[in-house]
Design a protein around this motif. Sequence first.
Motif, PDB file in Angstrom:
ATOM      1  N   HIS A  78       0.622  -1.068  -0.038  1.00 36.98           N
ATOM      2  CA  HIS A  78       0.020   0.088  -0.047  1.00 36.98           C
ATOM      3  C   HIS A  78       0.480   1.208   0.514  1.00 36.98           C
ATOM      4  O   HIS A  78       2.330   1.461   0.331  1.00 36.98           O
ATOM      5  CB  HIS A  78      -0.691  -0.247   1.351  1.00 36.98           C
ATOM      6  N   SER A  79       0.256   2.472  -1.012  1.00 36.27           N
ATOM      7  CA  SER A  79       1.195   3.557  -0.501  1.00 36.27           C
ATOM      8  C   SER A  79       0.727   4.203   1.007  1.00 36.27           C
ATOM      9  O   SER A  79      -1.225   3.849   1.439  1.00 36.27           O
ATOM     10  CB  SER A  79       0.316   4.400  -1.303  1.00 36.27           C
ATOM     11  N   LEU A  80       2.131   3.994   1.620  1.00 36.13           N
ATOM     12  CA  LEU A  80       1.638   4.933   2.657  1.00 36.13           C
ATOM     13  C   LEU A  80       2.431   6.736   2.891  1.00 36.13           C
ATOM     14  O   LEU A  80       3.186   6.839   1.950  1.00 36.13           O
ATOM     15  CB  LEU A  80       2.939   4.107   4.299  1.00 36.13           C
ATOM     16  N   GLN A  81       1.447   6.953   3.733  1.00 34.09           N
ATOM     17  CA  GLN A  81       1.795   8.639   4.072  1.00 34.09           C
ATOM     18  C   GLN A  81       2.920   8.004   5.483  1.00 34.09           C
ATOM     19  O   GLN A  81       2.196   8.391   6.484  1.00 34.09           O
ATOM     20  CB  GLN A  81       0.700   9.863   4.684  1.00 34.09           C
ATOM     21  N   LEU A  82       4.181   8.404   5.072  1.00 36.77           N
ATOM     22  CA  LEU A  82       5.021   8.239   6.754  1.00 36.77           C
ATOM     23  C   LEU A  82       4.966   9.130   7.523  1.00 36.77           C
ATOM     24  O   LEU A  82       4.981  10.497   7.001  1.00 36.77           O
ATOM     25  CB  LEU A  82       6.538   7.528   6.008  1.00 36.77           C
ATOM     26  N   SER A  83       5.222   9.167   8.861  1.00 34.42           N
ATOM     27  CA  SER A  83       4.777  10.713   9.299  1.00 34.42           C
ATOM     28  C   SER A  83       6.232  10.475  10.277  1.00 34.42           C
ATOM     29  O   SER A  83       6.608  11.487  10.336  1.00 34.42           O
ATOM     30  CB  SER A  83       3.707  10.327  10.854  1.00 34.42           C
ATOM     31  N   PHE A  84       7.243   9.706  10.199  1.00 40.26           N
ATOM     32  CA  PHE A  84       8.961   9.395  10.169  1.00 40.26           C
ATOM     33  C   PHE A  84       9.761   8.474   9.474  1.00 40.26           C
ATOM     34  O   PHE A  84       9.064   7.530   9.574  1.00 40.26           O
ATOM     35  CB  PHE A  84       8.583   9.813  11.481  1.00 40.26           C
ATOM     36  N   ALA A  85      10.426   8.621   9.116  1.00 42.59           N
ATOM     37  CA  ALA A  85      11.298   7.945   8.775  1.00 42.59           C
ATOM     38  C   ALA A  85      12.976   8.203   8.846  1.00 42.59           C
ATOM     39  O   ALA A  85      13.712   9.297   9.138  1.00 42.59           O
ATOM     40  CB  ALA A  85      11.281   7.324   7.227  1.00 42.59           C
ATOM     41  N   ASP A  86      13.867   7.005   9.001  1.00 47.06           N
ATOM     42  CA  ASP A  86      15.422   7.385   9.751  1.00 47.06           C
ATOM     43  C   ASP A  86      15.919   5.587   9.885  1.00 47.06           C
ATOM     44  O   ASP A  86      16.049   5.540   9.896  1.00 47.06           O
ATOM     45  CB  ASP A  86      15.216   7.968  11.485  1.00 47.06           C
ATOM     46  N   ILE A  87      17.785   6.458   9.671  1.00 48.05           N
ATOM     47  CA  ILE A  87      18.698   5.577  10.037  1.00 48.05           C
ATOM     48  C   ILE A  87      19.518   5.861  10.777  1.00 48.05           C
ATOM     49  O   ILE A  87      19.907   7.511  10.620  1.00 48.05           O
ATOM     50  CB  ILE A  87      19.114   5.194   8.165  1.00 48.05           C
ATOM     51  N   ARG A  88      19.950   4.510  11.620  1.00 44.55           N
ATOM     52  CA  ARG A  88      20.976   4.972  12.059  1.00 44.55           C
ATOM     53  C   ARG A  88      22.547   4.043  12.170  1.00 44.55           C
ATOM     54  O   ARG A  88      21.690   2.786  11.423  1.00 44.55           O
ATOM     55  CB  ARG A  88      20.476   5.295  13.736  1.00 44.55           C
ATOM     56  N   PHE A  89      23.446   4.675  12.547  1.00 45.58           N
ATOM     57  CA  PHE A  89      24.664   3.559  12.327  1.00 45.58           C
ATOM     58  C   PHE A  89      24.798   3.678  13.767  1.00 45.58           C
ATOM     59  O   PHE A  89      25.136   4.244  14.437  1.00 45.58           O
ATOM     60  CB  PHE A  89      25.294   3.753  11.517  1.00 45.58           C
ATOM     61  N   GLU A  90      25.409   2.335  13.941  1.00 46.71           N
ATOM     62  CA  GLU A  90      26.727   1.905  15.165  1.00 46.71           C
ATOM     63  C   GLU A  90      27.848   0.979  14.002  1.00 46.71           C
ATOM     64  O   GLU A  90      27.741   0.098  13.058  1.00 46.71           O
ATOM     65  CB  GLU A  90      25.922   0.462  15.420  1.00 46.71           C
TER      66      GLU A  90
END
Length: 163
Positions: A78-90
């Motif tokens: 489904h097409s979604l309206q994201l309220s937040f997306a993030d990428i974190r690295f360790e």
Amino acid sequence: MEHSFSHLDAQGTVTMVDVGGKTPGRRVAIAEAIVELAPATLELLQKAALPKGDVLTCAKIGGIMAAKRVDELIPLCHSLQLSFADIRFEVRDRPPRVRIEAEARSVGATGVEMEAIVAAQTAAAIIYDMCKAIQRDIVISRVRLLHKSGGKSGEFNAPELPL
């Protein structure tokens, strides 16, 4: 125990699941991917000294962009309206690797697991792409869902695995 497949109709034809009757709610998903690098490659990555530039910044932006386009990549998503997306690295020296954690959130009628997984995979692929001039035998591994919350199935938390 008989199982019905959500993406097949009564005639066995592939179909998109109708989520129109579901109650919208807050959805969260977190996924991970591991990129295994040689020590020398990891050192160049940490110093932002690779020929293609700042690897982790590019991987972060590209992973977020991928999360926003999952419906174009995965059939029947489904097409979604994201309220937040993030990428974190360790970043780890021993063993030399980058652990990617991708998070997606929305308020809607369906989950965001695929958005988090595709974001993690894309960030890993970008790291590979930007490091391949130095090292060809990079390994991308352990792509998995770590957490999901919201929806009828409730909360899921994957067991911790050693890094």
